[in-house]
Design a protein around this motif. Structure first.
Motif, mmCIF file in Angstrom:
data_model
loop_
_atom_site.group_PDB
_atom_site.id
_atom_site.type_symbol
_atom_site.label_atom_id
_atom_site.label_comp_id
_atom_site.label_asym_id
_atom_site.label_seq_id
_atom_site.Cartn_x
_atom_site.Cartn_y
_atom_site.Cartn_z
ATOM 1 N N GLY A 62 50.188 57.016 26.685
ATOM 2 C CA GLY A 62 50.149 55.751 25.803
ATOM 3 C C GLY A 62 51.566 55.701 24.787
ATOM 4 O O GLY A 62 51.755 54.612 24.388
ATOM 5 N N GLN A 63 52.250 56.831 24.788
ATOM 6 C CA GLN A 63 53.479 56.988 23.947
ATOM 7 C C GLN A 63 54.690 56.302 24.634
ATOM 8 O O GLN A 63 54.959 56.509 25.832
ATOM 9 N N GLY A 64 55.507 55.309 24.176
ATOM 10 C CA GLY A 64 56.498 54.963 25.001
ATOM 11 C C GLY A 64 57.618 55.745 24.728
ATOM 12 O O GLY A 64 57.879 56.801 23.731
ATOM 13 N N ALA A 65 58.791 55.644 25.594
ATOM 14 C CA ALA A 65 59.865 56.267 25.427
ATOM 15 C C ALA A 65 60.909 55.919 24.371
ATOM 16 O O ALA A 65 60.739 54.761 23.830
ATOM 17 N N GLY A 66 61.798 56.645 23.880
ATOM 18 C CA GLY A 66 62.507 56.402 22.862
ATOM 19 C C GLY A 66 63.797 55.735 23.214
ATOM 20 O O GLY A 66 63.871 55.273 24.441
ATOM 21 N N PHE A 67 64.549 55.292 22.383
ATOM 22 C CA PHE A 67 65.904 54.420 22.610
ATOM 23 C C PHE A 67 66.631 55.025 23.601
ATOM 24 O O PHE A 67 67.304 54.477 24.696
ATOM 25 N N ILE A 68 67.023 56.244 23.313
ATOM 26 C CA ILE A 68 67.908 57.068 24.137
ATOM 27 C C ILE A 68 67.275 57.250 25.966
ATOM 28 O O ILE A 68 67.985 57.183 26.682
ATOM 29 N N GLY A 69 65.950 57.539 25.847
ATOM 30 C CA GLY A 69 65.477 57.529 27.012
ATOM 31 C C GLY A 69 65.206 56.343 27.684
ATOM 32 O O GLY A 69 65.534 56.150 28.934
ATOM 33 N N SER A 70 65.141 55.256 27.013
ATOM 34 C CA SER A 70 65.188 53.963 27.501
ATOM 35 C C SER A 70 66.410 53.491 28.137
ATOM 36 O O SER A 70 66.504 53.037 29.338
ATOM 37 N N VAL A 71 67.544 53.957 27.512
ATOM 38 C CA VAL A 71 68.891 53.691 28.082
ATOM 39 C C VAL A 71 69.153 54.639 29.339
ATOM 40 O O VAL A 71 69.513 54.118 30.252
ATOM 41 N N LEU A 72 68.764 55.836 29.508
ATOM 42 C CA LEU A 72 68.828 56.753 30.526
ATOM 43 C C LEU A 72 68.106 56.193 31.855
ATOM 44 O O LEU A 72 68.750 56.096 32.672
#
Length: 87
Positions: free
Chosen positions: A56-66
């Motif tokens: 249920g935890q979302g990805a961080g900003f850097i993970g989202s960009v990757l």
């Protein structure tokens, strides 16, 4: 309000992914936002599968960009070379 925030962050993530990955991607504003949102979901699923994120935890900003860069790369490979030329 949550969906508006998600679309705004997705748009920024999509813009960053398009700026980092070389080549000409013919995506409009809406598809850029969809790319960022999909990249965030993909990074979240992969991160949960690898144990980086809790359920249920979302990805961080850097993970989202990757995640968006990986999706943009895959779409570019599926289209093939020169698919956007001449249309």
């Amino acid at each position: 309000m949550h969906y508006l925030w998600m679309a705004l962050v997705g748009f920024v993530v999509g813009l960053i992914a398009r700026a980092i990955l070389p080549g000409s991607q013919s995506l409009g504003i809406v598809l850029t936002a969809v790319l960022g949102i999909a990249g965030s979901f993909a990074a979240g699923f992969v991160g949960q599968a690898l144990g980086w994120y809790q359920a249920g935890q979302g990805a961080g900003f850097i993970g989202s960009v990757l995640g968006a860069i990986v999706l943009l790369f895959i779409v570019g490979k599926l289209k093939g070379p020169g698919a956007s030329e001449g249309s």
